[in-house]
Design a protein around this motif. Structure first.
Motif, PDB file in Angstrom:
ATOM      1  N   ALA A 158     -39.317  -0.967  15.491  1.00  0.00           N
ATOM      2  CA  ALA A 158     -40.712  -0.524  15.461  1.00  0.00           C
ATOM      3  C   ALA A 158     -41.629  -1.646  14.977  1.00  0.00           C
ATOM      4  N   PHE A 159     -41.215  -2.359  13.937  1.00  0.00           N
ATOM      5  CA  PHE A 159     -41.994  -3.475  13.404  1.00  0.00           C
ATOM      6  C   PHE A 159     -42.176  -4.564  14.458  1.00  0.00           C
ATOM      7  N   LEU A 191     -38.870 -12.953  17.320  1.00  0.00           N
ATOM      8  CA  LEU A 191     -38.999 -13.650  16.030  1.00  0.00           C
ATOM      9  C   LEU A 191     -39.094 -12.662  14.873  1.00  0.00           C
ATOM     10  N   ALA A 192     -39.830 -11.558  15.077  1.00  0.00           N
ATOM     11  CA  ALA A 192     -39.936 -10.535  14.029  1.00  0.00           C
ATOM     12  C   ALA A 192     -38.568  -9.958  13.701  1.00  0.00           C
ATOM     13  N   GLY A 227     -42.997   0.267   6.668  1.00  0.00           N
ATOM     14  CA  GLY A 227     -44.304   0.165   6.023  1.00  0.00           C
ATOM     15  C   GLY A 227     -45.157  -0.928   6.637  1.00  0.00           C
ATOM     16  N   ALA A 228     -44.527  -2.061   6.964  1.00  0.00           N
ATOM     17  CA  ALA A 228     -45.264  -3.158   7.589  1.00  0.00           C
ATOM     18  C   ALA A 228     -45.786  -2.749   8.964  1.00  0.00           C
ATOM     19  N   ALA A 229     -44.975  -2.021   9.727  1.00  0.00           N
ATOM     20  CA  ALA A 229     -45.412  -1.554  11.048  1.00  0.00           C
ATOM     21  C   ALA A 229     -46.611  -0.624  10.927  1.00  0.00           C
ATOM     22  N   LEU A 230     -46.570   0.279   9.963  1.00  0.00           N
ATOM     23  CA  LEU A 230     -47.679   1.213   9.758  1.00  0.00           C
ATOM     24  C   LEU A 230     -48.930   0.478   9.284  1.00  0.00           C
ATOM     25  N   HIS A 231     -48.738  -0.522   8.418  1.00  0.00           N
ATOM     26  CA  HIS A 231     -49.886  -1.275   7.887  1.00  0.00           C
ATOM     27  C   HIS A 231     -50.548  -2.118   8.977  1.00  0.00           C
ATOM     28  N   ILE A 255     -46.267   1.360  25.316  1.00  0.00           N
ATOM     29  CA  ILE A 255     -46.953   1.537  24.032  1.00  0.00           C
ATOM     30  C   ILE A 255     -46.142   0.856  22.934  1.00  0.00           C
ATOM     31  N   SER A 256     -46.767   0.691  21.774  1.00  0.00           N
ATOM     32  CA  SER A 256     -46.074   0.290  20.549  1.00  0.00           C
ATOM     33  C   SER A 256     -46.457   1.283  19.472  1.00  0.00           C
ATOM     34  N   SER A 257     -45.492   2.021  18.989  1.00  0.00           N
ATOM     35  CA  SER A 257     -45.767   3.025  17.961  1.00  0.00           C
ATOM     36  C   SER A 257     -45.085   2.638  16.650  1.00  0.00           C
ATOM     37  N   PRO A 258     -45.800   2.704  15.536  1.00  0.00           N
ATOM     38  CA  PRO A 258     -45.188   2.353  14.247  1.00  0.00           C
ATOM     39  C   PRO A 258     -44.148   3.368  13.781  1.00  0.00           C
ATOM     40  N   ILE A 259     -44.093   4.537  14.426  1.00  0.00           N
ATOM     41  CA  ILE A 259     -43.077   5.534  14.041  1.00  0.00           C
ATOM     42  C   ILE A 259     -41.941   5.580  15.055  1.00  0.00           C
ATOM     43  N   ALA A 260     -41.880   4.598  15.939  1.00  0.00           N
ATOM     44  CA  ALA A 260     -40.774   4.531  16.894  1.00  0.00           C
ATOM     45  C   ALA A 260     -39.477   4.197  16.159  1.00  0.00           C
TER      46      ALA A 260
END
Length: 324
Positions: free
Chosen positions: A79-80, A109-110, A142-146, A243-248
């Protein structure tokens, strides 16, 4: 290890994978006979598409479990990586072709950075990878959500969606990409010194160290490969859904671990194969698809999948005793 012992081990490994293959074949036959549309071409394509992300994550997880570790963070890292790549696409202000390449690089890289952190921290201080990756699970989520402000990122170049839906004679291109990854992983584990040392660390880490090899860097490399696969899974996820979802990816780490264990890789390390992981991913995918065709709700499917995972772990215990 003597030549006779190597031959005996190969025979045991063959029997183990043959059993997994027979279990998969039994599932296919069962659902083909008891459901109406299981063998329909569209449904087969759906199965191949649906198992792709889990297969990619499971390939990376295989390396970590072979050294006796575990990585609980792959779902959150995926997700991140997807959010990082999504932000890169939507804010870079570059052409669509460049945006796709930039996004793929950013996602990989992430994932690699997260893998490095997991590997270095757990290996340098000798800490349980279970705990370190659990911490990374929360950090990456948390980083993805932020980064995304807890919002879904969309409006990607059309080429992303085009790749996610592309097929080659009915076989999804994303699945072909996953199979290429499986073949590369198989070659690395079976035909290189690096692969032999991965198995060696899982069997007897001290013996590998006394032989003059840097166990630390090989263990870090296993986690880096796992993070790399999470980055690739993020790219596939973005291509499939656009899409890119932070809760994926919530719970994806459990499915990846399940595919590896069901595929015959020992939780104790040192024994298993990426081909077994492939079969394990297929078993999970076929089971999930068949249960959907039966009309079972998501809660029942989770319960049945959980039972299968527990059975696989029990069988792993007896496989370890047999191998010993």
């Amino acid at each position: 290890m003597s030549e006779a012992a190597k031959q005996n081990w190969s025979f045991k490994d063959f029997i183990n994978q043959a059993g997994i293959g027979l279990a998969l074949l039994g599932l296919v036959v069962f659902f083909a006979v008891t459901t109406e549309h299981f063998l329909a071409p569209n449904n087969i394509t759906n199965i191949l598409t649906q198992i792709t992300i889990n297969l990619v994550l499971a390939v990376g997880m295989t390396f970590v479990i072979l050294i006796g570790g575990i990585d609980l963070s792959v779902g959150s890292v995926m997700a991140f990586a997807a959010v990082v790549a999504g932000k890169a696409i939507t804010t870079a202000g570059i052409s669509p072709g460049e945006a796709i390449a930039f996004a793929c690089l950013a996602a990989v890289l992430a994932g690699v950075v997260c893998g490095i952190l997991n590997g270095v921290i757990s290996s340098y201080w000798g800490l349980p990878s279970f705990i370190i990756s659990l911490g990374m699970l929360n950090i990456a989520r948390g980083a993805a959500l932020h980064i995304s402000d807890a919002r879904t990122i969309f409006s990607f170049p059309f080429a992303f969606e085009e790749f996610g839906s592309a097929q080659f004679y009915g076989v999804p291109m994303v699945f072909i990409l996953a199979m290429v990854l499986v073949l590369v992983a198989w070659f690395v584990l079976n035909k290189t010194v690096f692969g032999r040392l991965i198995y060696g660390i899982g069997n007897n880490e001290e013996a590998v160290r006394l032989a003059g090899h840097s166990v630390f860097w090989y263990k870090v490399a296993a986690f880096v490969i796992c993070g790399l696969c999470a980055g690739i899974a993020a790219i596939i996820y973005m291509a499939r859904l656009n899409i890119s979802s932070p809760i994926a990816g919530i719970g994806f780490e459990l499915n990846a671990i399940a595919a590896v264990i069901i595929g015959g890789t020992s939780l104790f390390g040192g024994r298993g194969s990426v081909i077994g992981t492939l079969l394990g991913a297929f078993i999970i995918g076929v089971l999930a698809n068949g249960l959907i065709l039966y009309g079972l709700n998501d809660f029942m499917r989770q319960m049945i999948t959980g039972v299968v995972i527990i059975v696989a772990v029990v069988l792993d215990y007896y496989r370890a005793k047999f191998a010993g």
